[in-house]
Structures are given as C-alpha cells and as structure tokens.
Design a protein around this motif. Structure first.
Motif, mmCIF file in Angstrom:
data_model
loop_
_atom_site.group_PDB
_atom_site.id
_atom_site.type_symbol
_atom_site.label_atom_id
_atom_site.label_comp_id
_atom_site.label_asym_id
_atom_site.label_seq_id
_atom_site.Cartn_x
_atom_site.Cartn_y
_atom_site.Cartn_z
ATOM 1 N N GLU A 77 0.824 -1.212 0.000
ATOM 2 C CA GLU A 77 0.000 0.000 0.000
ATOM 3 C C GLU A 77 0.854 1.256 0.000
ATOM 4 O O GLU A 77 0.499 2.262 -0.616
ATOM 5 C CB GLU A 77 -0.930 0.000 1.214
ATOM 6 N N LEU A 78 2.000 1.190 0.687
ATOM 7 C CA LEU A 78 2.879 2.354 0.730
ATOM 8 C C LEU A 78 3.684 2.501 -0.553
ATOM 9 O O LEU A 78 4.019 3.623 -0.959
ATOM 10 C CB LEU A 78 3.826 2.246 1.921
ATOM 11 N N LEU A 79 4.016 1.364 -1.185
ATOM 12 C CA LEU A 79 4.790 1.369 -2.425
ATOM 13 C C LEU A 79 4.048 0.546 -3.475
ATOM 14 O O LEU A 79 4.435 -0.582 -3.802
ATOM 15 C CB LEU A 79 6.179 0.775 -2.190
ATOM 16 N N PRO A 84 10.500 2.484 -4.320
ATOM 17 C CA PRO A 84 10.321 3.884 -3.920
ATOM 18 C C PRO A 84 9.982 4.776 -5.106
ATOM 19 O O PRO A 84 10.478 4.587 -6.217
ATOM 20 C CB PRO A 84 11.686 4.240 -3.320
ATOM 21 N N GLY A 85 9.113 5.750 -4.861
ATOM 22 C CA GLY A 85 8.698 6.675 -5.897
ATOM 23 C C GLY A 85 9.669 7.828 -6.062
ATOM 24 O O GLY A 85 10.715 7.892 -5.396
ATOM 25 N N PRO A 186 8.060 15.648 -1.457
ATOM 26 C CA PRO A 186 7.722 14.347 -2.046
ATOM 27 C C PRO A 186 6.570 13.712 -1.270
ATOM 28 O O PRO A 186 6.483 13.859 -0.040
ATOM 29 C CB PRO A 186 9.016 13.540 -1.877
ATOM 30 N N PRO A 187 5.686 13.003 -1.964
ATOM 31 C CA PRO A 187 4.509 12.432 -1.278
ATOM 32 C C PRO A 187 4.847 11.610 -0.047
ATOM 33 O O PRO A 187 4.122 11.655 0.946
ATOM 34 C CB PRO A 187 3.860 11.571 -2.367
ATOM 35 N N PHE A 191 2.915 12.080 4.567
ATOM 36 C CA PHE A 191 2.088 11.181 5.387
ATOM 37 C C PHE A 191 0.596 11.362 5.100
ATOM 38 O O PHE A 191 -0.176 11.724 5.995
ATOM 39 C CB PHE A 191 2.361 11.390 6.880
ATOM 40 N N PRO A 192 0.154 11.106 3.866
ATOM 41 C CA PRO A 192 -1.278 11.224 3.579
ATOM 42 C C PRO A 192 -2.090 10.255 4.428
ATOM 43 O O PRO A 192 -1.568 9.224 4.885
ATOM 44 C CB PRO A 192 -1.366 10.889 2.091
ATOM 45 N N PRO A 193 -3.376 10.571 4.678
ATOM 46 C CA PRO A 193 -4.192 9.704 5.536
ATOM 47 C C PRO A 193 -4.199 8.244 5.107
ATOM 48 O O PRO A 193 -4.222 7.348 5.960
ATOM 49 C CB PRO A 193 -5.581 10.334 5.432
#
Length: 289
Positions: A77-79, A84-85, A186-187, A191-193
């Motif tokens: 979900e994080l990547l 890494p983005g 950088p996104p 720490f988006p919800p």
C-alpha cells in the motif's frame, strides 16, 4: 564513552539494548527509541546511534532500544509500484529478525525501562532520573510506555521526550499554513491519511483505538513532564501540537517546540543546525528532570 549491547526478552520476543555510558556522567539516563513507521530502523541509524552519542557527550547515559519491528504487510500500500517513488530515498536494509504487531514493541519498552532502573548506577546514572523518549514511531512507543508505567503504579519515568511524534490514530487535519509547506514535498514525506491508515493497521491490527497504541484522546493525567519537539513542515506536527494541548489540559507539565526549517526525520542529519538544537533541548530537558 563506553558502548555495550545487551540481550533481553519481553512479550515472547528477544530484543537488544545498546547502552552509551558517558565518560563524565551527570546522572540522567534516557531510554531512547528510533523511528521508522514501526517497520524500519535499527540501532545503527543516525536517529538512534548518532543522537545517542551526542547526548552521551553531554553527560546523558543512553539506553537505545532495538525493539521488535512490525510486519511488512503495509509495503504494497505504501509502495504500490513495488519500489520507492520519485524523490523517495531507497528503502533501508530490511531486518530479517522475527517481526510482531502490537503490543510486543510497547511491552519491550517497559522492560527496557525496568532494566535501566536496575542498571542505572552501572551507567553512571541515577535510577530516579530515568527518562523515556524517541522519534516518530519511537516517540509513540515512549508515550505508550509512559501510560503503561503510570497504570502499573510502579516506578515511572522522570520525563518524556517526544520528537516529531505520531500520537493519534487519525492525525488532525492540516491548516492552510502547513498545507502550503507540504505541497512541494515528495509524497512520502507528507504522510497522507491513506498511508497513515496502512501503517496503523500494519502495526496494531484491530487494536488501533487501544490507548497504548495511540495515547491521544485518552486519559493522560499523571504522565511525567513532557517535551514535544515537532518538525515544521510535517503533517505529524498536528498530532504533536494537539497532544501537547491535551497534556496541558490534564495538568501535565508540558513544553512544545516547533523546530523551524525542518521536515520529518531531520534527526537523521545530526549535523544540521536544527538537529543540534533539538539534541541540546533533549539534553537540557532530561538533565533537569
């Protein structure tokens, strides 16, 4: 400065402590935890080792905790692309040690505090002057340990020291000022919800509302004097500031600082002026406790 690695076991899992004994101790001891979204980090990362060394140079004995990390189930979900983005640094080497969800790490910090009480004198410290602190997820674990020790009615930390902490299951919404600071980052640093929800589930499963997972919104009366140092361009600043207000309303001696010109994780650049200021703040707070 003298370093030693100590093996312990708590909550059914082995873990390590690394102790930093000052050449000229002043008496205070800090049980310290690194960050890493509960999934990453180790005793050698700057936020652990370099911070401990600099505190030790200031006369503070440090017990750095290599707590059991949470599983890596949140990585997809994080990547979502599997790597890494843009703008995100490479992932650190992933620990091959056994992993476990809450409450393992939380209970290990309490065990580390107990070890520090029993062994403070061997580090040149005073067992009545042991504080607990950490950065990011490590600050969460420090606050959790503060609650557990309060509720046990036994020996408690002299103080808490929380650096860019995450203390809410749902981080309060950002204001316009902070939103503008986050926009160019950088996104992964915002720490988006959705990312926070994935980290929460990964660490605590269905227990995210347990007060020992995220102390904010629960009874915080009786916690020791608490220092909160927030990064300026950091969504988690909303958590640290809101928790500081909760502590103050509950009658806890509280000091809250916004470290200007910083983003989350800045203690990993220990030679940055803001990191040096924060380490000085920590040493002053812990010594005075």
């Amino acid at each position: 400065m003298k370093l030693d690695d100590i093996g312990l076991e708590a909550a059914g899992h082995a873990f390590r402590l690394r102790t930093y004994q000052p050449a000229e101790p002043d008496g205070p001891v800090l049980v310290w935890m690194h960050g890493g979204a509960f999934m990453f980090g180790d005793l050698d990362m700057p936020e652990a080792d370099q911070v401990a060394r600099r505190l030790c140079e200031r006369g503070v004995a440090v017990v750095s905790v290599d707590y059991t990390l949470a599983p890596l189930d949140a990585l997809p979900e994080l990547l979502p692309a599997g790597e890494p983005g843009p703008g995100m640094p490479p992932l650190p080497p992933l620990s091959q040690a056994p992993r476990a969800r809450f409450p393992v790490a939380s209970l290990q910090i309490v065990a580390a505090f107990g070890w520090a009480v029993d062994n403070a004198k061997s580090l040149g410290g005073d067992p009545r002057r042991i504080s607990v602190g950490g950065a990011s997820a490590g600050a969460n674990l420090a606050a959790s340990a503060g609650l557990r020790l309060r509720d046990r009615g036994a020996e408690r930390p002299a103080a808490l020291a929380l650096v860019y902490p995450v203390l809410h299951n749902e981080v309060p919404a950002v204001d316009d000022e902070l939103a503008a600071m986050l926009a160019p980052l950088p996104p992964f640093l915002t720490f988006p919800p959705s990312s926070m929800a994935a980290i929460n589930r990964n660490y605590a499963g269905d227990a995210v509302t347990d007060p020992y997972v995220y102390p904010a919104g629960h009874d915080v009366r009786g916690l020791p004097p608490t220092l909160i140092v927030n990064a300026e361009a950091d969504r988690l600043r909303m958590s640290g500031e809101a928790f500081a207000a909760e502590l103050a309303r509950a009658g806890v001696d509280t000091s809250v600082v916004r470290e200007r010109g910083t983003s989350h994780g800045y203690l990993n650049e220990v030679d940055h002026p803001a990191a040096r200021r924060t380490i000085d703040r920590l040493a002053t707070w812990i010594t005075a406790a």
